[in-house]
Design a protein around this motif. Sequence first.
Motif, PDB file in Angstrom:
ATOM      1  N   TRP A  39      36.626  44.846  33.896  1.00  0.00           N
ATOM      2  CA  TRP A  39      37.808  44.475  34.648  1.00  0.00           C
ATOM      3  C   TRP A  39      37.388  43.804  35.937  1.00  0.00           C
ATOM      4  O   TRP A  39      36.354  44.139  36.512  1.00  0.00           O
ATOM      5  N   SER A  40      38.203  42.885  36.403  1.00  0.00           N
ATOM      6  CA  SER A  40      37.954  42.209  37.672  1.00  0.00           C
ATOM      7  C   SER A  40      38.621  42.992  38.795  1.00  0.00           C
ATOM      8  O   SER A  40      39.775  43.418  38.661  1.00  0.00           O
ATOM      9  N   MET A  41      37.905  43.151  39.899  1.00  0.00           N
ATOM     10  CA  MET A  41      38.474  43.828  41.060  1.00  0.00           C
ATOM     11  C   MET A  41      39.360  42.877  41.864  1.00  0.00           C
ATOM     12  O   MET A  41      40.230  43.315  42.606  1.00  0.00           O
ATOM     13  N   SER A  42      39.159  41.565  41.716  1.00  0.00           N
ATOM     14  CA  SER A  42      39.950  40.595  42.483  1.00  0.00           C
ATOM     15  C   SER A  42      41.125  40.029  41.693  1.00  0.00           C
ATOM     16  O   SER A  42      42.062  39.505  42.277  1.00  0.00           O
ATOM     17  N   ASP A  43      41.093  40.121  40.361  1.00  0.00           N
ATOM     18  CA  ASP A  43      42.167  39.604  39.516  1.00  0.00           C
ATOM     19  C   ASP A  43      42.587  40.718  38.568  1.00  0.00           C
ATOM     20  O   ASP A  43      41.925  40.978  37.563  1.00  0.00           O
ATOM     21  N   GLY A  44      43.676  41.368  38.885  1.00  0.00           N
ATOM     22  CA  GLY A  44      44.134  42.515  38.108  1.00  0.00           C
ATOM     23  C   GLY A  44      44.533  42.195  36.680  1.00  0.00           C
ATOM     24  O   GLY A  44      44.689  43.095  35.861  1.00  0.00           O
ATOM     25  N   TRP A  48      42.657  40.040  34.721  1.00  0.00           N
ATOM     26  CA  TRP A  48      41.475  39.665  33.941  1.00  0.00           C
ATOM     27  C   TRP A  48      40.817  40.893  33.350  1.00  0.00           C
ATOM     28  O   TRP A  48      40.617  41.898  34.015  1.00  0.00           O
TER      29      TRP A  48
END
Length: 124
Positions: A4-9, A11
């Motif tokens: 999971w991306s921490m900057s794009d919820g 993605w």
Amino acid sequence: VQLWSMSDGTWRSTIPDTDDGVDHVTFSPCGRYLLILHEFSLLITIWSLEFATQYFIKNPKGMLFKFSKNEKYLAVIERSECNDWLAIFETKTWKLTNHFKLPTIDAAGFEWCPSSSRISVWDH
């Protein structure tokens, strides 16, 4: 294995071919690679998160792998032919650069020196 991306919820990604069991997952220091230690320590798969390519290291001895302090190398203690071996991989290409048979009975661990020019290995 899920990412999971921490900057794009929104993605999310899945690493394929991990259904056979995973013992441990860790990122490379640069964050561009994901190292997957498969169940029973049969294999380490190195996934490039940028290019979706993979590299394989056979016969790792459990969690006995570490990146050098300068991040240029990955050292892996392997168990093969009833012997412990120290394998050194260059992290830009993942090619094997050195391979040493260790004079150990049961290698328990190792540590890189701060300059990444030496490795200390100890036995049980």
